[in-house]
Scaffold this motif. Structure first.
Motif, mmCIF file in Angstrom:
data_model
loop_
_atom_site.group_PDB
_atom_site.id
_atom_site.type_symbol
_atom_site.label_atom_id
_atom_site.label_comp_id
_atom_site.label_asym_id
_atom_site.label_seq_id
_atom_site.Cartn_x
_atom_site.Cartn_y
_atom_site.Cartn_z
ATOM 1 N N VAL A 138 0.833 -1.199 0.000
ATOM 2 C CA VAL A 138 0.000 0.000 0.000
ATOM 3 C C VAL A 138 0.874 1.258 0.000
ATOM 4 O O VAL A 138 0.617 2.199 -0.742
ATOM 5 C CB VAL A 138 -0.948 -0.005 1.215
ATOM 6 N N GLU A 139 1.919 1.251 0.819
ATOM 7 C CA GLU A 139 2.749 2.461 0.910
ATOM 8 C C GLU A 139 3.415 2.807 -0.412
ATOM 9 O O GLU A 139 3.521 3.980 -0.759
ATOM 10 C CB GLU A 139 3.804 2.295 2.012
ATOM 11 N N VAL A 140 3.867 1.794 -1.142
ATOM 12 C CA VAL A 140 4.565 2.118 -2.393
ATOM 13 C C VAL A 140 3.609 2.708 -3.412
ATOM 14 O O VAL A 140 3.960 3.661 -4.119
ATOM 15 C CB VAL A 140 5.306 0.898 -2.997
ATOM 16 N N LEU A 141 2.396 2.182 -3.478
ATOM 17 C CA LEU A 141 1.502 2.763 -4.481
ATOM 18 C C LEU A 141 0.986 4.118 -4.031
ATOM 19 O O LEU A 141 0.785 5.022 -4.856
ATOM 20 C CB LEU A 141 0.393 1.784 -4.890
ATOM 21 N N LEU B 293 4.268 11.946 2.393
ATOM 22 C CA LEU B 293 3.395 11.080 3.196
ATOM 23 C C LEU B 293 3.961 10.858 4.590
ATOM 24 O O LEU B 293 3.290 11.077 5.594
ATOM 25 C CB LEU B 293 3.255 9.717 2.511
ATOM 26 N N HIS B 294 5.209 10.404 4.617
ATOM 27 C CA HIS B 294 5.817 10.110 5.916
ATOM 28 C C HIS B 294 5.987 11.371 6.747
ATOM 29 O O HIS B 294 5.805 11.358 7.956
ATOM 30 C CB HIS B 294 7.159 9.404 5.725
ATOM 31 N N VAL C 161 1.586 14.706 12.127
ATOM 32 C CA VAL C 161 0.287 14.469 12.774
ATOM 33 C C VAL C 161 0.483 13.666 14.043
ATOM 34 O O VAL C 161 -0.132 13.940 15.074
ATOM 35 C CB VAL C 161 -0.659 13.754 11.797
ATOM 36 N N LYS C 162 1.367 12.675 13.967
ATOM 37 C CA LYS C 162 1.640 11.863 15.158
ATOM 38 C C LYS C 162 2.145 12.754 16.291
ATOM 39 O O LYS C 162 1.725 12.620 17.443
ATOM 40 C CB LYS C 162 2.715 10.808 14.842
ATOM 41 N N ILE D 114 -3.031 6.669 13.638
ATOM 42 C CA ILE D 114 -3.421 7.989 13.139
ATOM 43 C C ILE D 114 -2.714 8.296 11.814
ATOM 44 O O ILE D 114 -3.295 8.902 10.903
ATOM 45 C CB ILE D 114 -3.147 9.096 14.184
ATOM 46 N N ASP D 115 -1.469 7.819 11.682
ATOM 47 C CA ASP D 115 -0.754 8.094 10.427
ATOM 48 C C ASP D 115 -1.438 7.395 9.243
ATOM 49 O O ASP D 115 -1.488 7.917 8.138
ATOM 50 C CB ASP D 115 0.729 7.707 10.521
ATOM 51 N N LEU D 116 -2.002 6.219 9.515
ATOM 52 C CA LEU D 116 -2.696 5.512 8.438
ATOM 53 C C LEU D 116 -3.945 6.277 8.006
ATOM 54 O O LEU D 116 -4.260 6.357 6.813
ATOM 55 C CB LEU D 116 -3.082 4.101 8.899
ATOM 56 N N ALA D 117 -4.641 6.843 8.997
ATOM 57 C CA ALA D 117 -5.817 7.647 8.665
ATOM 58 C C ALA D 117 -5.406 8.839 7.809
ATOM 59 O O ALA D 117 -6.084 9.209 6.853
ATOM 60 C CB ALA D 117 -6.502 8.121 9.945
ATOM 61 N N VAL D 118 -4.256 9.423 8.160
ATOM 62 C CA VAL D 118 -3.760 10.562 7.384
ATOM 63 C C VAL D 118 -3.441 10.131 5.956
ATOM 64 O O VAL D 118 -3.797 10.799 4.989
ATOM 65 C CB VAL D 118 -2.511 11.167 8.059
ATOM 66 N N TYR D 119 -2.783 8.966 5.808
ATOM 67 C CA TYR D 119 -2.463 8.464 4.460
ATOM 68 C C TYR D 119 -3.733 8.354 3.633
ATOM 69 O O TYR D 119 -3.779 8.731 2.461
ATOM 70 C CB TYR D 119 -1.792 7.087 4.519
ATOM 71 N N GLY D 120 -4.759 7.773 4.258
ATOM 72 C CA GLY D 120 -6.021 7.594 3.536
ATOM 73 C C GLY D 120 -6.580 8.925 3.061
ATOM 74 O O GLY D 120 -6.969 9.071 1.905
ATOM 75 N N ALA D 121 -6.570 9.902 3.966
ATOM 76 C CA ALA D 121 -7.095 11.223 3.612
ATOM 77 C C ALA D 121 -6.272 11.836 2.483
ATOM 78 O O ALA D 121 -6.822 12.402 1.532
ATOM 79 C CB ALA D 121 -7.075 12.126 4.844
#
Lengths: 330, 259
Positions: free
Chosen positions: A246-249, A270-271, A277-278, A287-294
């Motif tokens: 997921v992270e690479v795409l 992204l990172h 945010v963290k 929370i970082d995953l939620a940010v990625y999604g957004a």
């Protein structure tokens, strides 16, 4: 000669910038952040070659990442061989895995979501196998014995390791930039845009796709080996986990599909945002995953060319406008 | 349909008793035709006659159920499309297929890369070809922004950049207005003068009459007539294929009554 070097300027500029980082940064947090981000960005460059330039969206690049990491780990721990050749072996195994998956999927004519599903299936099968097989250490994973020394690709300070990661990142950036200007690159982009039209112009679609997935697998596997050498530990859920697929795409899409700098820019953005945010929210798990999604939603909706595309439009608003009117020659 | 009445050495393309069935549907039915070297040959027929299917077979995109295709003296029935392109058989698509995300120059360069390994060479060829079809001032425009006429020209430029010996043109004039058609006719004639053999599917009869040396008429998958454009349009079988059974006789009666 001067003009043929010009396309490499952005790569060189970014390379210089990244090369300065290990010299200037002193905080371990920052060095750690950059090392992990660049490893992900390297894996993302592999994904971008196949998905961004070739239009073949893989959802299972973890397969290559894990094959790279495990190959090198097995090479070192089971055969007692050295880490540098392990890096090469991991890369080569990534290429072989890519060719095998590509041969099976592309020969069968799988495209779009079917191809994505097949790659996901391969990654999952590898994960289960690595989790149960003895040679991969089973569920316990593989812990590389600590043998600090340049010969073992283990460094006592993070800055040196980061230097190695930067060097490989820039090397691959240069490679991708070169591919972009080559016949292979033109054919790869052509088949992304329209496979039938490419065939009619003499493009051997299967051969080009195989070359792309082989290279893609090799690059992402290199990232896998670096991950192993950095953390000295892998298990099936890390090496073959969905997180890296997921992270690479994400990095490639947010940074700019089919652009040379996109994966690096995307991974840093992204990172970077994830860490910010963290830091702001505190220890809220995931929370970082939620940010990625957004970010993905925003990027897909508003940034068709990703961050690199946005920068390009900002830099050359005039050219875009010039190309705007219809060029009818009635 | 009799077999080729022309010596093989002078034949660029020879389609021999080709049949294509999709399940119960026979799209091409025992069709034979030949295209002499250096000619512009037309392939006409009503909608759904199987013209584009025949093109797809000749260009390697479909494998025929039966029959043979020879190109430049060699049997090419089972070669894939990209190998045919490499041998010098180029085609355009009726529904144009631009590489929409690329510029005009990049589109054409993909074709040019077939014979030129290096980017600089491919770009030079691409620029020359694009200029020739009238896209010289649009080189850096994204293909997606071209007009219909521009896309038709691009379709032609892409295949020309592969330096074909035989060019299959699938309705390159469809959708163009009369002045656009007038602009592009000399371009096609110029290609023939350069030694490129052309087989074209066309509905614009003005163009067929003015360009083609010889025409084959396909109806319901079968070749029903061939000859010069004027012979063919006067053929009652052809009139009936387009206008329905008995149409030729009715027309003749109507003309007699008017006289």
């Amino acid at each position: 000669m001067r003009s043929s070097l010009r396309p490499y300027l952005p790569v060189l500029a970014l390379g210089v910038l990244l090369a300065l980082a290990p010299l200037l940064l002193t905080s371990n947090v920052a060095l750690n952040f950059l090392a992990v981000t660049l490893i992900v960005s390297l894996a993302a460059q592999g994904w971008n070659l196949l998905g961004g330039f070739g239009g073949q969206f893989s959802f299972g690049h973890a397969a290559f990442f894990g094959v790279g990491a495990y190959s090198s780990a097995i090479w070192q721990m089971r055969f007692g061989l050295d880490a540098w050749t392990g890096l090469l072996v991991g890369t080569a195994m990534g290429a072989v895995t890519g060719l095998v998956i590509g041969f099976l999927a592309f020969r069968a004519g799988l495209r779009g979501s079917y191809f994505a599903l097949v790659t996901l299936a391969f990654a999952e099968v590898f994960r289960v196998l690595a989790n149960s097989s003895e040679v991969t250490g089973g569920a316990a994973g593989m812990l590389l014995p600590l043998k600090i020394g340049a010969g073992n690709l283990q460094f006592s300070d993070r800055a040196t390791f980061l230097g190695l990661v930067v060097a490989l990142t820039v090397l691959v950036l240069g490679l991708v930039q070169w591919i972009r200007g080559s016949r292979f690159g033109a054919q790869l982009v052509a088949l992304r845009e329209n496979e039938e039209a490419a065939r009619a112009l003499g493009v051997d679609v299967l051969a080009v796709k195989l070359k792309a997935i082989g290279l893609s697998g090799a690059i992402t596997a290199t990232a896998g080996v670096l991950y192993l050498q950095y953390f000295l530990f892998i298990d099936a859920n890390i090496a073959f986990g969905t997180w890296i697929s997921v992270e690479v795409l994400l990095a490639a899409i947010v940074g700019g599909l089919g652009t040379v700098l996109g994966p690096v820019v995307g991974a840093l953005a992204l990172h970077g945002l994830g860490e910010l945010v963290k830091a702001a929210v505190g220890q809220l798990p995931g929370i970082d995953l939620a940010v990625y999604g957004a970010i993905l939603v925003v990027a897909v909706a508003f940034l068709p060319g990703g961050l690199v595309g946005l920068a390009r439009r900002r830099a050359a608003p005039r050219q875009v406008r010039k190309a705007e009117p219809e060029g009818g020659r009635a | 349909m009799p077999a080729a009445d022309i010596a093989p050495a002078a034949t660029m393309l020879y389609v021999e008793n080709v049949t294509m069935r999709f399940g119960g549907l026979t799209a091409v039915d025992d069709a034979s035709l030949n295209v002499p070297k250096g000619s512009i040959t037309g392939l006409i027929g009503p909608n759904g006659a199987g013209k584009t299917t025949l093109f797809s077979i000749v260009s390697g995109f479909l494998k025929p159920t039966g029959g043979r295709v020879s190109f430049d003296g060699a049997d090419v029935t089972h070669l894939p499309a990209h190998e045919l392109a490499e041998k010098g058989l180029g085609r355009t698509f009726q529904i144009v297929k631009p590489f929409a995300g690329l510029t005009v120059a990049e589109n054409v360069a993909v074709g040019a890369f077939l014979r030129h390994r290096h980017r600089a060479d491919a770009e030079t060829v691409a620029e020359r070809v694009a200029t020739r079809v009238g896209l010289g001032d649009r080189l850096d425009a994204p293909a997606a922004r071209l007009t219909v006429a521009g896309r038709k020209r691009l379709e032609l430029a892409k295949v020309l950049a592969t330096e074909p010996k035989l060019l299959l043109l699938d309705e390159v004039l469809a959708g163009l207005n009369p002045s656009e058609v007038r602009d592009i006719l000399p371009v096609i004639r110029g290609l023939r003068d350069d030694g490129i053999t052309i087989l074209m599917i066309e509905h614009v009869m003005q163009a067929v009459v003015s360009l083609c040396d010889r025409v084959f008429v396909l109806a319901q998958g079968a070749v029903i007539a061939s000859g010069t454009p004027r012979e063919v349009v006067a053929d009652p079988r052809v009139v009936e294929a387009y206008l329905g059974k008995g149409a030729a006789a009715r027309l003749a009666r109507a003309e007699a009554a008017d006289a």
